[in-house]
Design an enzyme around this catalytic site. Structure first.
Site, PDB file in Angstrom:
ATOM      1  N   GLU A  73       0.818  -1.228   0.000  1.00 48.55           N
ATOM      2  CA  GLU A  73       0.000   0.000   0.000  1.00 48.55           C
ATOM      3  C   GLU A  73       0.847   1.271   0.000  1.00 48.55           C
ATOM      4  O   GLU A  73       0.359   2.343   0.360  1.00 48.55           O
ATOM      5  CB  GLU A  73      -0.956   0.014   1.193  1.00 48.55           C
ATOM      6  CG  GLU A  73      -1.981  -1.097   1.205  1.00 48.55           C
ATOM      7  CD  GLU A  73      -3.006  -1.022   0.090  1.00 48.55           C
ATOM      8  OE1 GLU A  73      -2.789  -0.290  -0.894  1.00 48.55           O
ATOM      9  OE2 GLU A  73      -4.017  -1.734   0.205  1.00 48.55           O
ATOM     10  N   HIS A  80      -2.307   2.958   8.245  1.00 50.46           N
ATOM     11  CA  HIS A  80      -3.405   2.223   7.621  1.00 50.46           C
ATOM     12  C   HIS A  80      -3.683   0.985   8.465  1.00 50.46           C
ATOM     13  O   HIS A  80      -2.752   0.268   8.832  1.00 50.46           O
ATOM     14  CB  HIS A  80      -2.990   1.835   6.195  1.00 50.46           C
ATOM     15  CG  HIS A  80      -3.880   0.823   5.556  1.00 50.46           C
ATOM     16  ND1 HIS A  80      -5.244   0.948   5.533  1.00 50.46           N
ATOM     17  CD2 HIS A  80      -3.608  -0.354   4.938  1.00 50.46           C
ATOM     18  CE1 HIS A  80      -5.768  -0.097   4.912  1.00 50.46           C
ATOM     19  NE2 HIS A  80      -4.790  -0.906   4.544  1.00 50.46           N
ATOM     20  N   HIS A  91      -6.575  -2.418   9.501  1.00 55.22           N
ATOM     21  CA  HIS A  91      -7.766  -3.230   9.244  1.00 55.22           C
ATOM     22  C   HIS A  91      -8.458  -3.455  10.588  1.00 55.22           C
ATOM     23  O   HIS A  91      -8.909  -4.556  10.871  1.00 55.22           O
ATOM     24  CB  HIS A  91      -7.393  -4.578   8.632  1.00 55.22           C
ATOM     25  CG  HIS A  91      -6.765  -4.490   7.281  1.00 55.22           C
ATOM     26  ND1 HIS A  91      -6.325  -5.597   6.590  1.00 55.22           N
ATOM     27  CD2 HIS A  91      -6.510  -3.419   6.478  1.00 55.22           C
ATOM     28  CE1 HIS A  91      -5.816  -5.212   5.421  1.00 55.22           C
ATOM     29  NE2 HIS A  91      -5.913  -3.894   5.331  1.00 55.22           N
ATOM     30  N   TYR A 112     -19.235  14.010  19.224  1.00 57.05           N
ATOM     31  CA  TYR A 112     -18.432  15.185  18.816  1.00 57.05           C
ATOM     32  C   TYR A 112     -16.983  14.839  18.476  1.00 57.05           C
ATOM     33  O   TYR A 112     -16.320  15.542  17.712  1.00 57.05           O
ATOM     34  CB  TYR A 112     -18.497  16.269  19.897  1.00 57.05           C
ATOM     35  CG  TYR A 112     -17.636  16.009  21.109  1.00 57.05           C
ATOM     36  CD1 TYR A 112     -18.134  15.272  22.180  1.00 57.05           C
ATOM     37  CD2 TYR A 112     -16.339  16.472  21.172  1.00 57.05           C
ATOM     38  CE1 TYR A 112     -17.336  15.015  23.292  1.00 57.05           C
ATOM     39  CE2 TYR A 112     -15.541  16.220  22.277  1.00 57.05           C
ATOM     40  CZ  TYR A 112     -16.040  15.484  23.335  1.00 57.05           C
ATOM     41  OH  TYR A 112     -15.248  15.237  24.411  1.00 57.05           O
ATOM     42  N   HIS A 164     -12.342  -2.836   3.192  1.00 61.07           N
ATOM     43  CA  HIS A 164     -10.904  -2.874   3.391  1.00 61.07           C
ATOM     44  C   HIS A 164     -10.487  -2.415   4.804  1.00 61.07           C
ATOM     45  O   HIS A 164     -10.025  -3.225   5.589  1.00 61.07           O
ATOM     46  CB  HIS A 164     -10.236  -2.013   2.301  1.00 61.07           C
ATOM     47  CG  HIS A 164      -8.755  -2.138   2.264  1.00 61.07           C
ATOM     48  ND1 HIS A 164      -8.004  -1.900   1.129  1.00 61.07           N
ATOM     49  CD2 HIS A 164      -7.860  -2.445   3.229  1.00 61.07           C
ATOM     50  CE1 HIS A 164      -6.725  -2.089   1.403  1.00 61.07           C
ATOM     51  NE2 HIS A 164      -6.608  -2.411   2.667  1.00 61.07           N
ATOM     52  N   TYR A 214      -7.414  23.596  20.547  1.00 58.98           N
ATOM     53  CA  TYR A 214      -7.269  22.740  21.727  1.00 58.98           C
ATOM     54  C   TYR A 214      -5.820  22.290  21.910  1.00 58.98           C
ATOM     55  O   TYR A 214      -5.154  21.893  20.961  1.00 58.98           O
ATOM     56  CB  TYR A 214      -8.158  21.504  21.590  1.00 58.98           C
ATOM     57  CG  TYR A 214      -7.910  20.484  22.677  1.00 58.98           C
ATOM     58  CD1 TYR A 214      -8.268  20.765  23.993  1.00 58.98           C
ATOM     59  CD2 TYR A 214      -7.309  19.267  22.384  1.00 58.98           C
ATOM     60  CE1 TYR A 214      -8.037  19.847  24.990  1.00 58.98           C
ATOM     61  CE2 TYR A 214      -7.074  18.345  23.379  1.00 58.98           C
ATOM     62  CZ  TYR A 214      -7.443  18.640  24.684  1.00 58.98           C
ATOM     63  OH  TYR A 214      -7.208  17.724  25.658  1.00 58.98           O
TER      64      TYR A 214
HETATM   65 ZN   LIG Z   1      -4.940  -2.872   3.811  1.00 56.75          ZN
END
Ligand SMILES: [Zn+2]
Length: 234
Positions: free
Chosen positions: A79, A98, A100, A119, A161, A214
């Site tokens: 990826e 990334h 899963h 929120y 995904h 913040y």
């Molecule tokens: Zn992936």
């Protein structure tokens, strides 16, 4: 590369490994699923393809340049393109994660965005977290869909995904990945109990404005001498 740069690179490689392991420890990724990167020089340092996080070593982190070229014995995560495209299109991005992770992925598998049911959804910098349409992993099409899903926010679900997000550094990217997983869990639990009403847009605009300031201490003072707000539980 001079000695100072070499030692900064080593520290960043170690931080990428530590972040990848922390994702596994917190249950946000399993085995070699998902990937982590940090911007470095003319590209970024990213976890390699197929090596379980608990066996990962700093020298196995792969440097990929903005053209997608890399050197060495280890192949970058499949990826890498999504990471590259975030660094190319979001100058403020210093790290990308990334995952899963279960609940974010469950929502993504339904092709649904994460609405403003709470929120804290504003942590990704918008009123909601979108869900990008499906495309095969590792493809340009997935990366294109991801950029659309991100819009002007720091996170997007990826249909069928998982989740991808970025931050100014690894710590912020990790915070967002962990928070969105928790929010997806809460949203699915709340919805299982009945319909969930989102917060109105004007309230989310107020929250987003508060999030922008913040945690920022007044310039020149590490510790404010008086309590500025009651925001500490955000
Ligand atoms: Zn992936």
């Amino acid at each position: 590369m001079n000695a100072a740069d070499a030692s900064r690179e080593q520290a960043l490689r170690t931080a990428v490994v530590r972040t990848a392991r922390a994702l596994a420890e917190r249950g946000l990724n399993r085995g070699a699923a998902g990937n982590v990167s940090a911007r470095w020089r003319d590209g970024f340092l990213i976890t390699p393809s197929g090596i379980p996080y608990d066996a990962l070593q700093p020298e196995q982190i792969v440097h990929v340049n903005m053209q997608g070229a890399w050197q060495g014995a280890w192949k970058p995560s499949s990826e890498w393109r999504m990471h590259r495209d975030i660094y190319a299109n979001r100058p403020e991005a210093g790290a990308v994660i990334h995952t899963h992770s279960d609940y974010a992925t469950a929502l993504a598998c339904r092709g649904e965005p994460l609405p403003a049911f709470h929120y804290m959804v504003a942590i990704a910098g918008g009123e909601f977290v979108d869900c990008a349409p499906y495309a095969t992993f590792g493809t340009e099409a997935l990366s294109r869909n991801m950029l659309k899903g991100l819009g002007d926010r720091k996170a997007t679900l990826l249909a069928h995904h998982g989740l991808i997000c970025y931050g100014r550094d690894l710590a912020e990217a990790f915070l967002i990945a962990e928070e969105i997983e928790g929010l997806a869990r809460q949203y699915l639990i709340a919805r299982a109990a009945g319909p969930v009403k989102p917060l109105p847009p004007d309230e989310m605009a107020r929250v987003l404005e508060k999030f922008r300031t913040y945690g920022q201490q007044p310039k020149g003072r590490k510790h404010a001498s008086r309590p500025e707000t009651s925001d500490d539980d955000v």
